[in-house]
Design a protein around this motif. Structure first.
Motif, PDB file in Angstrom:
ATOM      1  N   ARG A 190     117.385 -38.974 -62.845  1.00  0.00           N
ATOM      2  CA  ARG A 190     116.786 -37.646 -62.755  1.00  0.00           C
ATOM      3  C   ARG A 190     116.649 -37.211 -61.300  1.00  0.00           C
ATOM      4  N   ARG A 191     116.400 -38.152 -60.430  1.00  0.00           N
ATOM      5  CA  ARG A 191     116.240 -37.844 -59.001  1.00  0.00           C
ATOM      6  C   ARG A 191     117.559 -37.928 -58.238  1.00  0.00           C
ATOM      7  N   ARG A 192     118.674 -37.987 -58.961  1.00  0.00           N
ATOM      8  CA  ARG A 192     120.011 -38.066 -58.371  1.00  0.00           C
ATOM      9  C   ARG A 192     120.212 -39.347 -57.567  1.00  0.00           C
ATOM     10  N   LEU A 193     119.593 -40.401 -58.010  1.00  0.00           N
ATOM     11  CA  LEU A 193     119.757 -41.707 -57.387  1.00  0.00           C
ATOM     12  C   LEU A 193     120.707 -42.544 -58.247  1.00  0.00           C
ATOM     13  N   PRO A 194     121.673 -43.188 -57.631  1.00  0.00           N
ATOM     14  CA  PRO A 194     122.657 -43.933 -58.424  1.00  0.00           C
ATOM     15  C   PRO A 194     122.095 -45.221 -59.020  1.00  0.00           C
ATOM     16  N   HIS A 195     122.594 -45.545 -60.184  1.00  0.00           N
ATOM     17  CA  HIS A 195     122.298 -46.796 -60.872  1.00  0.00           C
ATOM     18  C   HIS A 195     123.641 -47.263 -61.429  1.00  0.00           C
ATOM     19  N   LEU A 196     124.244 -48.258 -60.790  1.00  0.00           N
ATOM     20  CA  LEU A 196     125.617 -48.650 -61.081  1.00  0.00           C
ATOM     21  C   LEU A 196     125.686 -50.007 -61.765  1.00  0.00           C
ATOM     22  N   ALA A 197     126.734 -50.190 -62.551  1.00  0.00           N
ATOM     23  CA  ALA A 197     127.010 -51.485 -63.181  1.00  0.00           C
ATOM     24  C   ALA A 197     128.420 -51.904 -62.802  1.00  0.00           C
ATOM     25  N   ILE A 229     128.924 -57.308 -68.194  1.00  0.00           N
ATOM     26  CA  ILE A 229     128.241 -56.830 -66.983  1.00  0.00           C
ATOM     27  C   ILE A 229     128.078 -58.026 -66.052  1.00  0.00           C
ATOM     28  N   VAL A 230     128.683 -57.925 -64.861  1.00  0.00           N
ATOM     29  CA  VAL A 230     128.661 -59.027 -63.900  1.00  0.00           C
ATOM     30  C   VAL A 230     127.776 -58.715 -62.696  1.00  0.00           C
ATOM     31  N   GLY A 231     127.200 -57.517 -62.678  1.00  0.00           N
ATOM     32  CA  GLY A 231     126.294 -57.151 -61.603  1.00  0.00           C
ATOM     33  C   GLY A 231     125.848 -55.713 -61.755  1.00  0.00           C
ATOM     34  N   TYR A 232     124.818 -55.363 -61.002  1.00  0.00           N
ATOM     35  CA  TYR A 232     124.371 -53.978 -60.991  1.00  0.00           C
ATOM     36  C   TYR A 232     123.675 -53.685 -59.678  1.00  0.00           C
ATOM     37  N   ALA A 233     123.584 -52.408 -59.367  1.00  0.00           N
ATOM     38  CA  ALA A 233     122.973 -51.978 -58.101  1.00  0.00           C
ATOM     39  C   ALA A 233     122.334 -50.616 -58.314  1.00  0.00           C
ATOM     40  N   LYS A 291     116.142 -47.067 -50.395  1.00  0.00           N
ATOM     41  CA  LYS A 291     116.310 -48.514 -50.293  1.00  0.00           C
ATOM     42  C   LYS A 291     117.060 -48.934 -51.552  1.00  0.00           C
ATOM     43  N   HIS A 292     117.716 -50.037 -51.479  1.00  0.00           N
ATOM     44  CA  HIS A 292     118.549 -50.414 -52.617  1.00  0.00           C
ATOM     45  C   HIS A 292     118.402 -51.890 -52.968  1.00  0.00           C
ATOM     46  N   SER A 293     118.896 -52.215 -54.144  1.00  0.00           N
ATOM     47  CA  SER A 293     118.938 -53.586 -54.637  1.00  0.00           C
ATOM     48  C   SER A 293     120.274 -53.827 -55.310  1.00  0.00           C
ATOM     49  N   ILE A 294     120.769 -55.039 -55.164  1.00  0.00           N
ATOM     50  CA  ILE A 294     122.008 -55.466 -55.818  1.00  0.00           C
ATOM     51  C   ILE A 294     121.732 -56.816 -56.464  1.00  0.00           C
ATOM     52  N   TYR A 295     122.150 -56.950 -57.710  1.00  0.00           N
ATOM     53  CA  TYR A 295     122.007 -58.205 -58.430  1.00  0.00           C
ATOM     54  C   TYR A 295     123.346 -58.574 -59.055  1.00  0.00           C
ATOM     55  N   VAL A 296     123.746 -59.827 -58.870  1.00  0.00           N
ATOM     56  CA  VAL A 296     125.024 -60.304 -59.393  1.00  0.00           C
ATOM     57  C   VAL A 296     124.764 -61.430 -60.382  1.00  0.00           C
ATOM     58  N   HIS A 297     125.488 -61.404 -61.486  1.00  0.00           N
ATOM     59  CA  HIS A 297     125.374 -62.444 -62.501  1.00  0.00           C
ATOM     60  C   HIS A 297     125.607 -63.804 -61.839  1.00  0.00           C
ATOM     61  N   PRO A 298     124.786 -64.820 -62.169  1.00  0.00           N
ATOM     62  CA  PRO A 298     124.912 -66.116 -61.492  1.00  0.00           C
ATOM     63  C   PRO A 298     126.294 -66.747 -61.603  1.00  0.00           C
ATOM     64  N   ASP A 299     127.018 -66.465 -62.676  1.00  0.00           N
ATOM     65  CA  ASP A 299     128.365 -67.027 -62.829  1.00  0.00           C
ATOM     66  C   ASP A 299     129.406 -66.282 -61.995  1.00  0.00           C
ATOM     67  N   LEU A 313     131.989 -55.000 -53.948  1.00  0.00           N
ATOM     68  CA  LEU A 313     132.405 -53.800 -54.679  1.00  0.00           C
ATOM     69  C   LEU A 313     131.210 -52.869 -54.926  1.00  0.00           C
ATOM     70  N   LEU A 314     130.074 -53.437 -55.276  1.00  0.00           N
ATOM     71  CA  LEU A 314     128.907 -52.617 -55.591  1.00  0.00           C
ATOM     72  C   LEU A 314     128.329 -51.913 -54.368  1.00  0.00           C
ATOM     73  N   LEU A 315     128.212 -52.612 -53.243  1.00  0.00           N
ATOM     74  CA  LEU A 315     127.546 -52.018 -52.085  1.00  0.00           C
ATOM     75  C   LEU A 315     128.257 -50.777 -51.564  1.00  0.00           C
ATOM     76  N   PRO A 316     129.565 -50.790 -51.318  1.00  0.00           N
ATOM     77  CA  PRO A 316     130.193 -49.542 -50.847  1.00  0.00           C
ATOM     78  C   PRO A 316     130.146 -48.415 -51.874  1.00  0.00           C
TER      79      PRO A 316
END
Length: 194
Positions: free
Chosen positions: A63-70, A77-81, A97-105, A114-117
């Motif tokens: 709603r605030r035009r902030l990205p939520h990516l997978a 799903i192997v990660g999200y940001a 500010k941002h967060s990135i999480y990657v599947h442990p495998d 890939l997610l950060l850029p």
């Protein structure tokens, strides 16, 4: 090398697709997040996240035009940001500010690269000008990833987290996105809701 391990190494992996997340991705995102807060080097959250929490946060970000990516590979799903406002006050509305999480495998397989850029580009396209990250000081891989994408270390927050029986430091990292602070911004709608 055994025949089993050879076949695993030879098995081609599909391309990773980075896309906007959907509600269907929420269970996988919860599993990834839960792994990182209970065993990873990242967040110090001690309360388990519920599906409704992520769904509500995701809708609020969009709603605030902030990205939520997978990031998805072969239907998994192997990660999200995602990005959130850096601060709640209107003067900071051009910073995230941002967060990135990657599947442990899939850690160290290029998912973060890939997610950060993609996240940087999405935030710049939405009119944001500065991006921040809080990175655990022991997370050398994340520090290196951020530096490779133009982030610089701008502060050290000593002993701000307590996890696994010891105090943890966080490194504050920053980079300009889009034109940064070189030109006046195009107005971004500001909402006091979180």
């Amino acid at each position: 090398m055994s025949a089993t391990s050879e076949s695993v190494l030879e098995k081609p992996r599909g391309a990773v697709v980075v896309r906007p997340s959907t509600e269907n991705d929420v269970p996988a995102m919860i599993a990834i997040y839960t792994h990182h807060i209970t065993r990873g080097v990242g967040d110090v959250d001690i309360e388990p996240t519920q599906a409704d929490d992520i769904k509500r946060r995701r809708k609020n970000m969009l709603r605030r035009r902030l990205p939520h990516l997978a990031a998805e590979r072969d239907g998994v799903i192997v990660g999200y940001a995602y990005a959130v406002p850096f601060r709640k006050r209107p003067a900071y509305r051009y910073a995230v500010k941002h967060s990135i999480y990657v599947h442990p495998d899939h850690v160290s397989t290029g998912i973060g690269r890939l997610l950060l850029p993609a996240l940087i580009e999405a935030c710049a396209s939405a009119g944001y000008r500065q991006m921040f990250a809080y990175v655990d000081a022991d997370n050398v891989a994340s520090l290196s990833l951020h530096e490779a994408h133009g982030f610089r270390r701008v502060g050290l927050l000593e002993g701000v987290g307590f996890k696994y029986g010891k105090w943890a430091d966080s490194v504050l990292m920053q980079r300009a996105i889009g034109p940064g602070s070189t030109t006046p911004p195009v107005e971004i709608a500001y909402s006091r809701t979180t």
